[in-house]
Design an enzyme around this catalytic site. Structure first.
Site, PDB file in Angstrom:
ATOM      1  N   CYS A   1       0.848  -1.183   0.000  1.00 54.52           N
ATOM      2  CA  CYS A   1       0.000   0.000   0.000  1.00 54.52           C
ATOM      3  C   CYS A   1       0.885   1.235   0.000  1.00 54.52           C
ATOM      4  O   CYS A   1       2.097   1.148   0.185  1.00 54.52           O
ATOM      5  CB  CYS A   1      -0.911   0.012   1.228  1.00 54.52           C
ATOM      6  SG  CYS A   1      -2.106  -1.339   1.275  1.00 54.52           S
TER       7      CYS A   1
ATOM      8  N   VAL B   1      -6.341  -7.884   3.233  1.00 56.22           N
ATOM      9  CA  VAL B   1      -7.231  -8.410   4.268  1.00 56.22           C
ATOM     10  C   VAL B   1      -8.374  -7.422   4.496  1.00 56.22           C
ATOM     11  O   VAL B   1      -8.231  -6.225   4.263  1.00 56.22           O
ATOM     12  CB  VAL B   1      -6.481  -8.656   5.601  1.00 56.22           C
ATOM     13  CG1 VAL B   1      -5.443  -9.736   5.438  1.00 56.22           C
ATOM     14  CG2 VAL B   1      -5.833  -7.373   6.115  1.00 56.22           C
TER      15      VAL B   1
ATOM     16  N   GLU C   1       2.455  -5.813   7.020  1.00 60.73           N
ATOM     17  CA  GLU C   1       1.695  -6.920   7.589  1.00 60.73           C
ATOM     18  C   GLU C   1       2.198  -7.166   9.006  1.00 60.73           C
ATOM     19  O   GLU C   1       3.407  -7.268   9.228  1.00 60.73           O
ATOM     20  CB  GLU C   1       1.855  -8.215   6.774  1.00 60.73           C
ATOM     21  CG  GLU C   1       1.117  -8.217   5.444  1.00 60.73           C
ATOM     22  CD  GLU C   1       1.881  -7.488   4.356  1.00 60.73           C
ATOM     23  OE1 GLU C   1       3.121  -7.651   4.295  1.00 60.73           O
ATOM     24  OE2 GLU C   1       1.255  -6.744   3.590  1.00 60.73           O
TER      25      GLU C   1
ATOM     26  N   ASP D   1      -5.068  -6.330  10.321  1.00 65.73           N
ATOM     27  CA  ASP D   1      -3.966  -6.643  11.227  1.00 65.73           C
ATOM     28  C   ASP D   1      -3.397  -5.402  11.904  1.00 65.73           C
ATOM     29  O   ASP D   1      -2.953  -5.451  13.049  1.00 65.73           O
ATOM     30  CB  ASP D   1      -2.866  -7.408  10.481  1.00 65.73           C
ATOM     31  CG  ASP D   1      -2.443  -6.716   9.191  1.00 65.73           C
ATOM     32  OD1 ASP D   1      -3.297  -6.562   8.302  1.00 65.73           O
ATOM     33  OD2 ASP D   1      -1.266  -6.343   9.056  1.00 65.73           O
TER      34      ASP D   1
ATOM     35  N   THR E   1      23.511  -3.069  -9.516  1.00 69.51           N
ATOM     36  CA  THR E   1      23.065  -4.413  -9.159  1.00 69.51           C
ATOM     37  C   THR E   1      21.564  -4.450  -8.920  1.00 69.51           C
ATOM     38  O   THR E   1      20.867  -5.373  -9.371  1.00 69.51           O
ATOM     39  CB  THR E   1      23.806  -4.901  -7.896  1.00 69.51           C
ATOM     40  OG1 THR E   1      25.212  -4.897  -8.153  1.00 69.51           O
ATOM     41  CG2 THR E   1      23.377  -6.307  -7.527  1.00 69.51           C
TER      42      THR E   1
END
Length: 401
Positions: free
Chosen positions: A2, A53, A77, A97, A337
């Site tokens: 998000c 969720v 999360e 959560d 990289t």
């Protein structure tokens, strides 16, 4: 993924400033919201949502009836939110959560809150009752967070630097945008005029130390000692738990698969745990490479062995070159990289978004960086000066950290 964005003490029109938040709209394709703070006309939150969720009540900033003075905007999360809820008998208003942050903060303050979180996160927490603003980021900095702050107390926070660089402020022509430090939280006083003053920046955890939330973990007990079989068993327990706790989602799960050790272990373990959880859809795995790429061949063998629904994405050098500008813009770095490794990741992510319904994607990324698996770590003399190098001993790799 998000996107969070917040301003405190803006001297310019918020409706104009909010245009900057739209530069991170790609982080939240499902919904977005701008919300002013009651009593502070120059403060606001912006949020771009990827619904993983609680699609009904998961919009942000999160506010619950019990704590009308708290405003939370976060990305990430929190894997142990149910464990914390059960242990402390919190009454949840949503299934999100991140709501655990509000309850833990009300119970024990910001230091206890952030130390109790097992997860990956970046957040902005506003307490209008105590006139405080808190910023926080997970130990390893898995979730990005940037901030810009002026001497007169204007604060801007965003998941990506691009959401801050074009902001206007009367006191300075150019804002200095900096990454917020991983493993830290910051406490700021909120003044009546909406501006802020930094009180303290605290390093709340070092990766070498056991986190406070470990006291409440339900991980299978590890065995003491360093015998080879003991180490293997402990690694197996920790690895299985690392995969299992990341299954918390209402959306379909997929997995990137190169056929190498890391992604193959993740894919095999993930598929096993999805079956144990009686998930009704097959695991989709995804591989990318040029024609006759050894990664494609290896990934195909692993997918056949574990029985996943496998997809292969082919690209050529011209497509890789064409993607460079967008990759660099998304990464916000010119590091060679990082850019090189991200071209394939960018192209396969576009494919997954366009052609499948998998939203939560597992991968084996990060293990080589964390455990110094690349050969150039072994050859890098600078690592020895930091007591952080790789040495070969008895035909096995030993990590001296």
């Amino acid at each position: 993924m998000c996107g969070i964005w917040a301003l405190f003490g803006s001297d310019d029109c918020l409706s104009v400033q909010c245009l900057s938040a739209m530069k991170i709209a790609h982080r939240g394709p499902d919904a977005f919201r701008f919300e002013n703070v009651n009593g502070y006309t120059n403060c606001c939150f912006g949020f771009h949502r990827l619904a993983v969720v609680d699609p009904l009540f998961g919009m942000q900033p999160i506010r619950v009836k019990k704590y009308p003075y708290l405003w939370l905007c976060y990305n990430g999360e929190i894997y142990n939110h149910k464990k914390m809820q059960q242990h402390f008998e919190f009454e949840y208003q949503t299934k999100v959560d991140g709501e655990i942050i509000l309850h833990l903060y009300d119970k024990g303050g910001i230091e206890q809150t952030i130390c109790m979180l097992d997860g990956v996160f970046a957040f902005v927490l506003l307490d209008t009752a105590n006139k405080k603003v808190f910023l926080g980021r997970d130990t390893y900095g898995v979730r990005p967070l940037f901030k810009a702050m002026t001497e007169d107390g204007f604060l801007a926070v965003c998941s990506e630097a691009k959401g801050l660089v074009t902001l206007k402020h009367s006191a300075t022509p150019f804002l200095k945008v900096e990454p917020f430090l991983p493993g830290h939280y910051e406490v700021l006083d909120l003044k009546p005029n909406g501006k802020v003053a930094s009180v303290e920046m605290v390093k709340y955890h070092h990766c070498r130390d056991e986190p406070l939330h470990a006291l409440y973990d339900n991980v299978e007990k590890l065995f003491p000692g360093f015998e080879i079989e003991t180490v293997k068993n402990n690694l197996r327990i920790l690895f299985n738990n690392a995969v299992k706790k990341r299954l918390m989602t209402d959306r379909r799960i997929g997995c990137l698969l190169s056929g190498g050790l890391d992604s193959s272990l993740v894919a095999a373990t993930l598929l096993k745990q999805l079956k144990e959880a009686q998930v009704q859809y097959p695991l989709q795995t995804f591989a990318i490479g040029m024609e006759d790429s050894p990664d494609l061949l290896a990934a195909r063998k692993v997918a056949d062995h574990i029985g996943s629904e496998h997809y292969e994405v082919l690209f050529n050098s011209e497509e890789g070159i064409q993607a460079l500008d967008e990759v660099i813009f998304s990464l916000e770095t010119y590091d060679i990289t990082t850019v090189r490794a991200s071209v394939g990741m960018y192209l396969i992510s576009k494919y997954i978004r366009k052609n499948t319904d998998s939203v939560v994607i597992f991968s084996g990324e990060g293990s080589d960086e964390l455990t110094q698996g690349y050969i150039y770590f072994h050859k890098d003399w600078r690592g020895r000066k930091k007591n952080c190098f790789v040495c070969q001993k008895q035909n096995s790799w030993c990590f001296c950290l």
